[in-house]
Design a protein around this motif. Structure first.
Motif, PDB file in Angstrom:
ATOM      1  N   HIS A 249      -0.033  -3.141  -7.791  1.00  0.00           N
ATOM      2  CA  HIS A 249      -0.441  -3.472  -6.425  1.00  0.00           C
ATOM      3  C   HIS A 249       0.798  -3.672  -5.544  1.00  0.00           C
ATOM      4  N   PRO A 250       0.802  -3.139  -4.322  1.00  0.00           N
ATOM      5  CA  PRO A 250       1.967  -3.316  -3.445  1.00  0.00           C
ATOM      6  C   PRO A 250       2.331  -4.774  -3.188  1.00  0.00           C
ATOM      7  N   TYR A 251       1.348  -5.663  -3.211  1.00  0.00           N
ATOM      8  CA  TYR A 251       1.671  -7.084  -3.018  1.00  0.00           C
ATOM      9  C   TYR A 251       2.462  -7.614  -4.210  1.00  0.00           C
ATOM     10  N   TRP A 253       4.411  -5.819  -6.046  1.00  0.00           N
ATOM     11  CA  TRP A 253       5.754  -5.260  -5.868  1.00  0.00           C
ATOM     12  C   TRP A 253       6.574  -6.152  -4.938  1.00  0.00           C
ATOM     13  N   GLY A 254       5.957  -6.605  -3.857  1.00  0.00           N
ATOM     14  CA  GLY A 254       6.661  -7.446  -2.902  1.00  0.00           C
ATOM     15  C   GLY A 254       7.097  -8.768  -3.514  1.00  0.00           C
ATOM     16  N   ASN A 292       1.562  -3.725   4.278  1.00  0.00           N
ATOM     17  CA  ASN A 292       1.814  -2.790   3.192  1.00  0.00           C
ATOM     18  C   ASN A 292       2.403  -1.484   3.724  1.00  0.00           C
ATOM     19  N   GLU A 293       3.645  -1.208   3.399  1.00  0.00           N
ATOM     20  CA  GLU A 293       4.287   0.021   3.871  1.00  0.00           C
ATOM     21  C   GLU A 293       3.696   1.267   3.224  1.00  0.00           C
ATOM     22  N   TYR A 294       2.905   1.097   2.166  1.00  0.00           N
ATOM     23  CA  TYR A 294       2.280   2.231   1.488  1.00  0.00           C
ATOM     24  C   TYR A 294       0.795   2.354   1.829  1.00  0.00           C
ATOM     25  N   THR A 317      -6.266  -1.677  -5.452  1.00  0.00           N
ATOM     26  CA  THR A 317      -5.509  -0.926  -4.458  1.00  0.00           C
ATOM     27  C   THR A 317      -5.975   0.522  -4.467  1.00  0.00           C
ATOM     28  N   LEU A 319      -4.279   2.968  -3.913  1.00  0.00           N
ATOM     29  CA  LEU A 319      -3.236   3.831  -4.468  1.00  0.00           C
ATOM     30  C   LEU A 319      -3.563   4.276  -5.887  1.00  0.00           C
ATOM     31  N   PRO A 329       7.104   3.563  -6.436  1.00  0.00           N
ATOM     32  CA  PRO A 329       7.190   2.190  -5.950  1.00  0.00           C
ATOM     33  C   PRO A 329       8.595   1.629  -6.088  1.00  0.00           C
TER      34      PRO A 329
END
Length: 336
Positions: A249-251, A253-254, A292-294, A317, A319, A329
């Motif tokens: 999940h992009p979160y 990743w952050g 989310n940049e993605y 997500t 994605l 990512p």
């Protein structure tokens, strides 16, 4: 192995003058005996509310809107205060964030631990209570318990006070321990000691633990499984290894990119852009989309379901949808 705790589609709201705050939104997770589950996310994402909902420690302005809470197969969602009173301390207990406010400054530490022992074992003699207090103080690593049980909370350091809070929480030999950011108010060296102590006590007593934190660095030290929360929802779950080495999940990743260990040599830590959404009016689609940049177009229109990555790993997500573009990512390998 049978599930000790199962939370299914739980939603909890606070009713305020500003409107209904949807603090926990359709959350599901399970906990097995002896397991450590870490619940991770930014402040305000619903972690503490989730734990307090299970223990029914919410204020009158809060209400469980839907879902169920099963403990050893029994649904306790509708339990009243008198029913919950029988479960707290024996079935589950909580270690709170700030030990100074969790302890009574007018009572000695030994008296406070003894009070908890008497609540759960009212028939014990004074001598038996004292022996149990000394046993609990020794269990949580308080040196010279015979001497220090007579001291007041202000006589102890922050780490020692937190050990005292843990002794009180363990007085009823609970099957489930909720640890609500128990190391946040402590310095880094003491944090490590408390984390090791939690893991040691959990292994020796077989207590299942829900560990609430905003710090993924802490998670690596204690957790078997991880649930990542954002805006009242669980957006990714998996084993600790899956979350750290194959996050989806992009979160997540952050959160991982913000770890100090991954920012060595830089002038500043990475920060996730933007702010969490207002849960009085949650956004349509994926609540993380605006940060989310993605993000895909569908993220602003439709909330993503939980996509299964492995038998133990899921993430909410788009994605992970087979129609989504393949991306690389910032953490881990290429996914698509």
């Amino acid at each position: 192995m049978a599930e000790l705790l199962e939370v299914k589609n739980l939603s909890v709201s606070f009713f305020t003058p500003a409107g209904e705050v949807q603090a926990v939104r359709n959350v599901s997770f399970s906990l097995r005996p002896g397991e450590v589950l870490a619940v991770v996310g930014e402040s305000g994402c619903g972690k503490s509310v989730l734990c307090k909902s299970i223990m029914k420690l919410l204020p009158r302005t809060a209400r469980i809107q839907s879902g169920s809470i099963l403990v050893n197969g029994a649904d306790i969602t509708g339990y009243r205060e008198r029913d919950m009173h029988k479960l707290r301390g024996k079935l589950f207990s909580m270690v709170f964030q700030d030990p100074m406010t969790a302890l009574n400054p007018t009572m000695t530490l030994g008296a406070q631990i003894g009070e908890a022992v008497r609540v759960h074992q009212p028939g014990l003699s004074g001598g038996a209570v004292r022996r149990r207090v000394l046993e609990l103080m020794t269990l949580v690593g308080i040196d010279r318990p015979e001497e220090r049980m007579k001291l007041y909370p202000h006589n102890f350091s922050g780490g020692q006070r937190q050990r005292g809070v843990m002794a009180i929480a363990l007085a009823g030999s609970p099957g489930i321990l909720f640890a609500d950011e128990p190391t946040t108010a402590l310095d880094v060296t003491i944090q490590a000691q408390i984390l090791d102590l939690l893991r040691d006590v959990q292994a020796r007593l077989g207590t299942a633990t829900v560990f609430v934190t905003h710090d993924l660095g802490v998670v690596a030290r204690v957790a078997d499984r991880v649930a990542v929360m954002y805006a009242g929802r669980i957006v990714e779950t998996g084993t600790a290894e899956e979350i750290f080495y194959d996050p989806r999940h992009p979160y997540t990743w952050g959160l991982l990119r913000a770890l100090p260990a991954l920012n060595r040599g830089r002038d500043s830590l990475y920060t996730i852009p933007g702010m969490p959404p207002n849960l009085v009016h949650p956004p349509a689609g994926d609540a993380f989309a605006c940060r989310n940049e993605y993000a895909l177009a569908i993220d602003y229109e439709e909330e993503p379901p939980m996509f299964r990555v492995t038998d133990t790993h899921c993430a909410a997500t788009w994605l992970l949808d087979q129609r989504a573009p393949r991306i690389t990512p910032p953490i881990g390998g290429a996914h698509g």
